[in-house]
Design an enzyme around this catalytic site. Structure first.
Site, PDB file in Angstrom:
ATOM      1  N   GLU A 129       0.833  -1.208   0.000  1.00 54.59           N
ATOM      2  CA  GLU A 129       0.000   0.000   0.000  1.00 54.59           C
ATOM      3  C   GLU A 129       0.871   1.263   0.000  1.00 54.59           C
ATOM      4  OE1 GLU A 129      -3.208   0.194  -0.465  1.00 54.59           O
ATOM      5  OE2 GLU A 129      -3.209  -1.961  -0.672  1.00 54.59           O
ATOM      6  N   HIS A 187       2.056   1.962  -3.429  1.00 53.44           N
ATOM      7  CA  HIS A 187       1.060   2.609  -4.300  1.00 53.44           C
ATOM      8  C   HIS A 187       1.112   4.138  -4.114  1.00 53.44           C
ATOM      9  CE1 HIS A 187      -1.096  -0.551  -6.328  1.00 53.44           C
ATOM     10  NE2 HIS A 187      -1.488  -1.171  -5.221  1.00 53.44           N
TER      11      HIS A 187
HETATM   12 ZN   LIG Z   1      -2.200  -3.076  -5.027  1.00 50.89          ZN
END
Ligand SMILES: [Zn+2]
Length: 257
Positions: free
Chosen positions: A130, A133
């Site tokens: 995460e 990202h």
């Molecule tokens: Zn992902």
């Protein structure tokens, strides 16, 4: 120089956007079509995050401490480009195994995810993915593409600086939460996330375990995490390649654990 692939895509739209929208990502080195500024993306992320938190219950203090500890350690290990974000980690009481990150470094982990992982290394794999990202600016990239395809070029271009545009983008931020990342973005987050894990001294092999677990739990009732993070058959093979890449980094950092 404006990198070629991004230029072609943007030129389909308008030359002005081509010049304004193509940026080289400082973390990945890849050229991206980005139509919103870091400030806009951060603001949208903060708004959406506040809304989610206000509508949900928190986890226990122990759960909160666990993700804070893992999250901070990964962010610290990720190094300079990632630290400009103002990272916030929150446990959200929800049985679905999910986790998400919004622009500006706003991370949420469901209690269902805490139940689903078997170790801190596996939880670190989810959180590092995460975080990747965010540092790779995938939400801004996704929203930019979405603005082009959905709102139409003229509307998106003209709307970005008006209040109406801001509202549109705030709605898109909400949509962006539930829209799947692209296959390319997933690969990038896998690779970058595993590097972060290794740098932080978490075993990157846990990332392979976690994705295999989610893929195996598929079928009719797809785990929520997979609905926004599509898993493909080629992914398992890629993950193994990334593990081989970063294991030397992990071995170096694990010694000091
Ligand atoms: Zn992902």
């Amino acid at each position: 120089m404006v990198p070629k692939r991004c230029t072609y895509l943007a030129l389909l739209v308008t030359p002005a956007i081509a010049l304004a929208g193509c940026e080289q990502n400082p973390v990945t080195g890849r050229s991206q079509l980005i139509l919103i500024s870091d400030e806009q993306a951060t603001e949208m992320g903060a708004q959406a995050y506040q809304q989610i938190l206000s509508q949900s219950q928190k986890g226990t203090a122990a759960q909160q401490q666990r993700i804070e500890q893992i999250g901070r350690r990964i962010v610290q290990a990720a190094g300079a480009p990632a630290t400009k974000e103002s990272w916030t980690f929150n446990v959200i009481r929800d049985d679905t195994p999910n986790a998400f990150a919004l622009p500006g470094g706003k991370v949420g982990v469901h209690t269902g995810m805490l139940d689903a992982v078997a170790s801190d290394d596996q939880l670190a794999a989810v959180i590092a993915h995460e975080i990747a990202h965010v540092t790779a600016r995938h939400s801004a990239e996704r929203l930019s593409r979405q603005a082009l395809t959905q709102a139409g070029v003229g509307a998106a271009g003209a709307g970005l600086n008006s209040p109406t545009g801001a509202q549109l983008l705030a709605q898109a931020a909400q949509l962006g939460l539930i829209l799947p990342f692209s296959r390319g973005q997933e690969s990038e987050a896998d690779r970058l996330g595993m590097r972060y894990m290794a740098q932080a001294g978490y075993d990157p092999r846990a990332a392979v375990q976690v994705w295999e677990k989610f893929a195996a739990a598929g079928g009719d009732r797809q785990p929520e995490f997979l609905s926004t993070h599509p898993h493909s058959s080629s992914r398992a093979k890629e993950l193994q390649e990334y593990v081989d890449e970063v294991m030397p980094i992990y071995r170096k950092n694990a010694r000091g654990k």
